[in-house]
Write a protein that holds these residues in place. Structure first.
Motif, PDB file in Angstrom:
ATOM      1  N   UNK A 112      -0.450  11.476 -35.614  1.00 57.41           N
ATOM      2  CA  UNK A 112       0.865  11.222 -35.015  1.00 57.41           C
ATOM      3  C   UNK A 112       1.831  10.656 -36.061  1.00 57.41           C
ATOM      4  N   UNK A 113       1.372   9.685 -36.833  1.00 55.89           N
ATOM      5  CA  UNK A 113       2.263   8.991 -37.774  1.00 55.89           C
ATOM      6  C   UNK A 113       2.645   9.813 -39.006  1.00 55.89           C
ATOM      7  N   UNK A 165     -13.475   6.331 -35.473  1.00 52.94           N
ATOM      8  CA  UNK A 165     -12.751   7.234 -36.357  1.00 52.94           C
ATOM      9  C   UNK A 165     -11.802   8.160 -35.593  1.00 52.94           C
ATOM     10  N   UNK A 166     -12.200   8.658 -34.436  1.00 50.00           N
ATOM     11  CA  UNK A 166     -11.312   9.560 -33.697  1.00 50.00           C
ATOM     12  C   UNK A 166      -9.984   8.911 -33.307  1.00 50.00           C
ATOM     13  N   UNK A 167      -9.976   7.674 -32.784  1.00 49.83           N
ATOM     14  CA  UNK A 167      -8.665   7.054 -32.515  1.00 49.83           C
ATOM     15  C   UNK A 167      -7.823   6.856 -33.783  1.00 49.83           C
ATOM     16  N   UNK A 168      -8.472   6.510 -34.896  1.00 53.93           N
ATOM     17  CA  UNK A 168      -7.746   6.364 -36.159  1.00 53.93           C
ATOM     18  C   UNK A 168      -7.179   7.705 -36.629  1.00 53.93           C
ATOM     19  N   UNK A 169      -7.975   8.752 -36.476  1.00 54.65           N
ATOM     20  CA  UNK A 169      -7.528  10.087 -36.854  1.00 54.65           C
ATOM     21  C   UNK A 169      -6.343  10.527 -35.996  1.00 54.65           C
ATOM     22  N   UNK A 170      -6.395  10.214 -34.709  1.00 59.87           N
ATOM     23  CA  UNK A 170      -5.282  10.525 -33.809  1.00 59.87           C
ATOM     24  C   UNK A 170      -4.019   9.771 -34.241  1.00 59.87           C
ATOM     25  N   UNK A 171      -4.171   8.519 -34.597  1.00 63.24           N
ATOM     26  CA  UNK A 171      -3.037   7.723 -35.058  1.00 63.24           C
ATOM     27  C   UNK A 171      -2.417   8.326 -36.323  1.00 63.24           C
ATOM     28  N   UNK A 172      -3.244   8.735 -37.268  1.00 66.76           N
ATOM     29  CA  UNK A 172      -2.751   9.364 -38.493  1.00 66.76           C
ATOM     30  C   UNK A 172      -2.082  10.700 -38.170  1.00 66.76           C
TER      31      UNK A 172
END
Length: 196
Positions: free
Chosen positions: A20-21, A11-18
């Motif tokens: 940024x995007x 979840x943390x990498x996905x949250x980081x991606x969101x």
């Protein structure tokens, strides 16, 4: 013996991606939202990650040698309303209420019971599909249950009903200034006409 995958690793990498995007999409105006829609979208993102955390994690990875094919059928329930009296049924309803409430706030074009019901069903089917995938591939002990699908869809419908009621309440409490302005202009026009 068992390896456990925590939600933070996914979840943390996905949250980081969101993180940024989303600002990039908003700044470049690829997504056009007003302030209240942005707030609802941010709440929806937090809610979505919380649902993933609750429904998929912690994920136990069971070594292939310890997996038993006979355990898989006991982890799948295809009988509707078999678990209706259990607390998990009520919790699944509660879990999807925010989806039914937030979706019309973000996308007013989807503000109908039909659209929210479909979205709730698809979100629930996606969760159940991911649980089935992790069961079959990793031996994760999450139960795939048709009752979850029913309860989640019902929860989304309840969330929409709450949104609909609040919008109706707000419309009755907050004056329709546009309509009032038109009425005042009409009155001024009548007042300014000469009378014979």
């Amino acid at each position: 013996m068992f390896q456990t995958v925590s939600s933070a690793t996914v979840i943390l990498p996905l949250l980081l991606l969101v993180a940024i995007l989303l600002p990039l999409l908003l700044v470049t105006r690829l997504i056009r939202l007003n302030t209240s829609q942005i707030v609802a979208l941010l709440a929806f993102i937090v809610y979505g990650f919380a649902v993933l955390d609750v429904t998929l994690f912690p994920m136990r990875v069971v070594p292939e040698a310890l997996r038993r094919d006979s355990l898989i059928p006991s982890s799948i329930n295809l009988t509707p309303f078999a678990n209706i009296g259990e607390a998990s049924f009520v919790l699944n309803i509660i879990m999807m209420i925010p989806l039914g409430f937030l979706l019309p706030c973000i996308a007013p074009k989807l503000a109908s019971l039909r659209n929210v019901s479909i979205a709730g069903f698809l979100a629930s089917a996606s969760i159940e599909g991911m649980q089935l995938f992790t069961l079959l591939t990793f031996g994760n002990r999450r139960i795939v249950d048709v009752d979850d699908l029913i309860a989640n869809t019902g929860g989304a419908m309840i969330g929409f009903a709450i949104w609909f009621a609040l919008v109706g309440l707000a419309a009755s409490v907050v004056p329709d200034t546009e309509h009032e302005q038109e009425h005042e202009q009409e009155q001024r026009r009548h007042a300014s006409r000469p009378t014979w």
